[in-house]
Scaffold this motif. Structure first.
Motif, mmCIF file in Angstrom:
data_model
loop_
_atom_site.group_PDB
_atom_site.id
_atom_site.type_symbol
_atom_site.label_atom_id
_atom_site.label_comp_id
_atom_site.label_asym_id
_atom_site.label_seq_id
_atom_site.Cartn_x
_atom_site.Cartn_y
_atom_site.Cartn_z
ATOM 1 N N UNK A 56 1.477 2.380 -8.073
ATOM 2 C CA UNK A 56 2.279 2.794 -6.909
ATOM 3 C C UNK A 56 1.712 4.018 -6.214
ATOM 4 N N UNK A 57 0.370 4.164 -6.260
ATOM 5 C CA UNK A 57 -0.290 5.251 -5.559
ATOM 6 C C UNK A 57 -0.685 6.420 -6.429
ATOM 7 N N UNK A 111 12.457 6.213 -2.449
ATOM 8 C CA UNK A 111 11.732 6.762 -1.309
ATOM 9 C C UNK A 111 10.235 6.531 -1.505
ATOM 10 N N UNK A 112 9.598 6.014 -0.460
ATOM 11 C CA UNK A 112 8.162 5.721 -0.479
ATOM 12 C C UNK A 112 7.470 6.530 0.621
ATOM 13 N N UNK A 113 6.158 6.471 0.611
ATOM 14 C CA UNK A 113 5.360 7.059 1.686
ATOM 15 C C UNK A 113 4.415 6.004 2.230
ATOM 16 N N UNK A 114 4.235 6.011 3.535
ATOM 17 C CA UNK A 114 3.296 5.110 4.207
ATOM 18 C C UNK A 114 2.271 5.946 4.966
ATOM 19 N N UNK A 115 1.068 5.452 5.031
ATOM 20 C CA UNK A 115 0.030 6.091 5.838
ATOM 21 C C UNK A 115 -0.419 5.114 6.920
ATOM 22 N N UNK A 143 0.807 -1.219 0.000
ATOM 23 C CA UNK A 143 0.000 0.000 0.000
ATOM 24 C C UNK A 143 0.845 1.275 0.000
ATOM 25 N N UNK A 144 2.155 1.121 -0.033
ATOM 26 C CA UNK A 144 3.014 2.296 -0.004
ATOM 27 C C UNK A 144 2.950 3.056 -1.327
ATOM 28 N N UNK A 145 3.211 4.345 -1.260
ATOM 29 C CA UNK A 145 3.232 5.212 -2.440
ATOM 30 C C UNK A 145 4.682 5.471 -2.823
ATOM 31 N N UNK A 146 5.011 5.235 -4.077
ATOM 32 C CA UNK A 146 6.366 5.475 -4.560
ATOM 33 C C UNK A 146 6.503 6.947 -4.936
#
Length: 322
Positions: free
Chosen positions: A168-169, A84-88, A72-75
């Motif tokens: 990727x989001x 680098x990714x983003x997690x919520x 579920x991470x955003x690239x």
């Protein structure tokens, strides 16, 4: 405007590597890369590492709290260290949260997750945006805007079925009707309207006492930026605007806007506000605005530092608009 990219969230030249967003195998490799890092959000707040100089916290993708959420991470892109990714983690329920302070004009609270370092806290982005490097600011603004969009666009606008995150989001797909949906950005004009030595300022209901900023409004379908400036200013204040120039832009993820800074010349000075749109509008002389920026004006506060309104006004005061 010279140096327009110096505005907060103006970008850092991040290699976003959009060509990798749909490559499932490559994304899996990057998520498993020991050099891969993640920035983390909780209900719109980025994880900030407090120290001598605050930075956007970057945690290893292998962190025990993040690894199960890898799919579920955003690239976001490629940095010197690697991907680098983003997690919520908005499903986390911390103790002692005051719901009345969440999503307010300026939430002063901070939250510390027990599985993260003690130096790392979730804090309101607007209160910290001027402390970030251009790279941290670009990552934070991109991730926050994407998560805001995903939160409000969970269902297909074609058929109403549940859609799923893809690319990727950077996309949402509907399995029912094969609809493809892309992140939304709402264009907003924000304008420096001057008459002689004075600038037109307004305030919205609920703002801190004494706070004024430049007038702003959404661009409507079929409308140019210049037409939007003239329409919004007249609707909100009764001021007619002549010539309009573009100055600079700023991504503004509260929730999904792109601010187009413009300047225009007022053709009249008599103000008639629309109370539905704004609470007040006033003409402020250059001298009074300089006092406001110096913190010495007893009646008005300057626009928020970091916002494009502050950026434009600061350059107007110093004759650096061209």
């Amino acid at each position: 405007m010279k140096n327009a990219e110096a505005v907060t969230f103006g970008g850092s030249g991040l290699e976003r590597a959009a060509h990798l967003r749909g490559d499932v195998n490559e994304l899996a490799k990057m998520r498993a890369d020991p050099n891969a890092k993640a920035i983390v959000f909780w209900r719109g707040k980025p994880l900030i590492r407090r120290g001598d100089w605050d930075v956007l916290a970057r945690l290893p993708m292998s962190h025990s709290l993040l690894a199960p959420r890898a799919e579920q991470s955003v690239f976001l892109g490629l940095e010197d260290h690697g991907p680098t990714f983003a997690h919520d983690i908005s499903d986390w329920e911390p103790e002692g949260v005051d719901p009345s302070l969440m999503n307010t004009f300026l939430d002063p609270t901070e939250q510390q997750h027990p599985e993260f370092p003690e130096t790392d806290v979730f804090a309101e982005l607007r209160a910290n945006m001027t402390r970030f490097t251009p790279r941290d600011a670009e990552l934070a603004v991109s991730a926050r805007a994407l998560y805001s969009w995903h939160e409000s666009h969970q269902f297909c606008s074609k058929c109403g079925a549940k859609s799923e995150m893809a690319m990727a989001g950077w996309q949402r797909d509907c399995a029912t009707c094969d609809g493809k949906h892309f992140p939304r950005t709402d264009p907003v004009v924000i304008m420096l309207i001057t008459h002689g030595n004075s600038v037109l300022m307004g305030r919205s209901p609920g703002w801190p006492e004494g706070m004024y900023s430049l007038l702003a409004g959404f661009v409507e379908p079929g409308e140019t930026l210049e037409a939007a400036v003239r329409r919004e200013v007249f609707e909100e204040s009764g001021i007619k605007v002549g010539h309009v120039d573009y100055l600079a832009s700023q991504p503004w993820p509260f929730p999904n806007s792109l601010m187009f800074g413009c300047r225009g010349e007022a053709l009249n000075t008599g103000i008639t506000i629309d109370p539905v749109e704004i609470e007040d509008a006033i003409w402020v002389s250059r001298e009074d605005m300089m006092l406001a920026f110096a913190g010495e004006n007893p009646k008005i506060l300057p626009a928020r530092k970091g916002a494009i309104a502050h950026f434009i006004l600061e350059r107007w005061l110093s004759d650096r608009l061209d």
